[in-house]
Design a protein around this motif. Structure first.
Motif, short mmCIF file in Angstrom:
data_model
loop_
_atom_site.label_atom_id
_atom_site.label_comp_id
_atom_site.label_asym_id
_atom_site.label_seq_id
_atom_site.Cartn_x
_atom_site.Cartn_y
_atom_site.Cartn_z
N ASP A 1 -0.72 -7.39 2.17
CA ASP A 1 -1.22 -8.59 2.90
C ASP A 1 -2.54 -8.56 3.23
OD1 ASP A 1 1.38 -9.91 2.80
OD2 ASP A 1 1.92 -8.95 4.76
N GLY A 2 -3.37 -7.82 2.84
CA GLY A 2 -4.78 -7.59 2.97
C GLY A 2 -5.27 -6.92 4.18
N PRO A 3 -6.57 -7.22 4.60
CA PRO A 3 -7.05 -6.58 5.87
C PRO A 3 -6.44 -7.02 7.13
CG PRO A 3 -8.65 -8.01 4.88
CD PRO A 3 -7.54 -8.00 4.00
N THR A 4 -5.72 -7.93 7.18
CA THR A 4 -5.35 -8.40 8.44
C THR A 4 -3.68 -8.12 8.65
OG1 THR A 4 -4.62 -10.77 7.46
CG2 THR A 4 -6.81 -10.34 8.94
N SER A 5 -3.23 -7.18 7.64
CA SER A 5 -1.88 -6.66 7.83
C SER A 5 -1.83 -6.01 8.93
CB SER A 5 -1.31 -5.92 6.52
OG SER A 5 -0.41 -5.13 6.84
N GLU A 6 -0.63 -6.09 9.75
CA GLU A 6 -0.32 -5.26 10.69
C GLU A 6 -0.44 -3.54 10.42
OE1 GLU A 6 3.09 -6.34 13.09
OE2 GLU A 6 2.64 -8.55 13.06
N GLN A 7 -0.19 -3.38 9.45
CA GLN A 7 -0.21 -2.06 8.94
C GLN A 7 -1.48 -1.53 8.50
OE1 GLN A 7 2.79 0.10 8.78
NE2 GLN A 7 3.13 -1.65 10.09
N PHE A 8 -2.54 -2.44 8.62
CA PHE A 8 -3.92 -1.96 8.42
C PHE A 8 -4.71 -1.78 9.64
CE2 PHE A 8 -8.50 -2.75 7.19
CZ PHE A 8 -8.59 -1.77 6.23
N ALA A 9 -5.48 -0.94 9.93
CA ALA A 9 -6.38 -0.67 10.88
C ALA A 9 -7.70 0.12 10.55
CB ALA A 9 -5.67 -0.10 12.10
N ALA A 10 -8.64 -0.10 11.46
CA ALA A 10 -10.08 0.60 10.99
C ALA A 10 -10.16 1.64 12.12
CB ALA A 10 -11.04 -0.31 11.01
N LEU A 11 -10.50 2.77 11.70
CA LEU A 11 -10.77 3.79 12.66
C LEU A 11 -12.20 4.12 12.64
CD1 LEU A 11 -9.42 5.74 14.77
CD2 LEU A 11 -9.08 7.27 13.00
N ARG A 12 -13.03 4.23 13.58
CA ARG A 12 -14.52 4.36 13.76
C ARG A 12 -14.63 5.91 14.24
NH1 ARG A 12 -19.80 1.40 15.44
NH2 ARG A 12 -21.03 3.20 15.94
N LEU A 13 -15.50 6.54 13.30
CA LEU A 13 -15.69 8.01 13.84
C LEU A 13 -17.06 7.78 14.11
CD1 LEU A 13 -13.75 9.85 10.87
CD2 LEU A 13 -13.01 9.21 13.05
N THR A 14 -17.44 8.55 15.52
CA THR A 14 -18.78 8.76 15.77
C THR A 14 -18.87 10.21 15.95
OG1 THR A 14 -18.64 6.83 16.88
CG2 THR A 14 -20.41 8.32 17.46
#
Length: 170
Positions: A123-136
């Motif tokens: 379903d693309g980037p707005t799928s409930e199974q897709f998240a972004a994790l930012r690493l600092t």
């Protein structure tokens, strides 16, 4: 200790050439759990940021809620290794998820890939199974295999001692 402007490009080059990393989180009881992930790193000359396109599983969420830090480790058969100790932050807003999706879809070889190949992201980037994790990162280490196998040179290391909001490295 090496300055970030010297180690960050070396870290990105090595990490992007290896591609896959062991990423470890810690649960509420202090027990580690590792998984293989595929971060993409950005260095703008001032800040180094990593992004992971991932499924926001209950285990990952619980671990990062309890302890928002990860260890990221890369290794390849010529004994090149690099690692980053980072704070991690979830992004589930549509704008960030679309931007991270595009980072991977348009990323340089070999770290770039078509995220649609992951079935649960159909379903693309707005799928409930897709998240972004930012690493600092607050600590980096880069060691060419020749440092270990031939004693040539020394590992590059860096840590940020006074980053706002980050636990100081021990």
């Amino acid at each position: 200790m090496t300055s970030l402007d010297r180690i960050a490009p070396a870290f990105v080059d090595m990490a992007h050439s290896i591609v896959w990393a062991s990423v470890t989180t810690v649960d509420r009881d202090g027990k580690p759990r590792s998984r293989i992930l595929h971060p993409i790193w950005e260095w703008d000359g001032v800040d180094l940021v990593g992004w992971v396109a991932t499924v926001p599983t209950p285990v990952k969420r619980a671990h990062l809620d309890a302890n928002p830090e990860v260890a990221v480790s890369y290794w390849t058969t010529n004994q090149d290794t690099c690692s980053a100790e980072c704070t991690a932050q979830w992004y589930t807003d549509d704008d960030t998820r679309k931007a991270v999706w595009d980072k991977f879809a348009n990323g340089p070889e070999p770290v770039g890939y078509d995220p649609y190949i992951i079935p649960m992201w159909a379903d693309g980037p707005t799928s409930e199974q897709f998240a972004a994790l930012r690493l600092t990162p607050y600590r980096l280490r880069v060691m060419a295999g020749t440092v270990m196998t031939k004693g040539e040179g020394a590992p590059l290391t860096w840590h940020h001692e006074d980053a706002a909001g980050l636990r100081p490295p021990s």
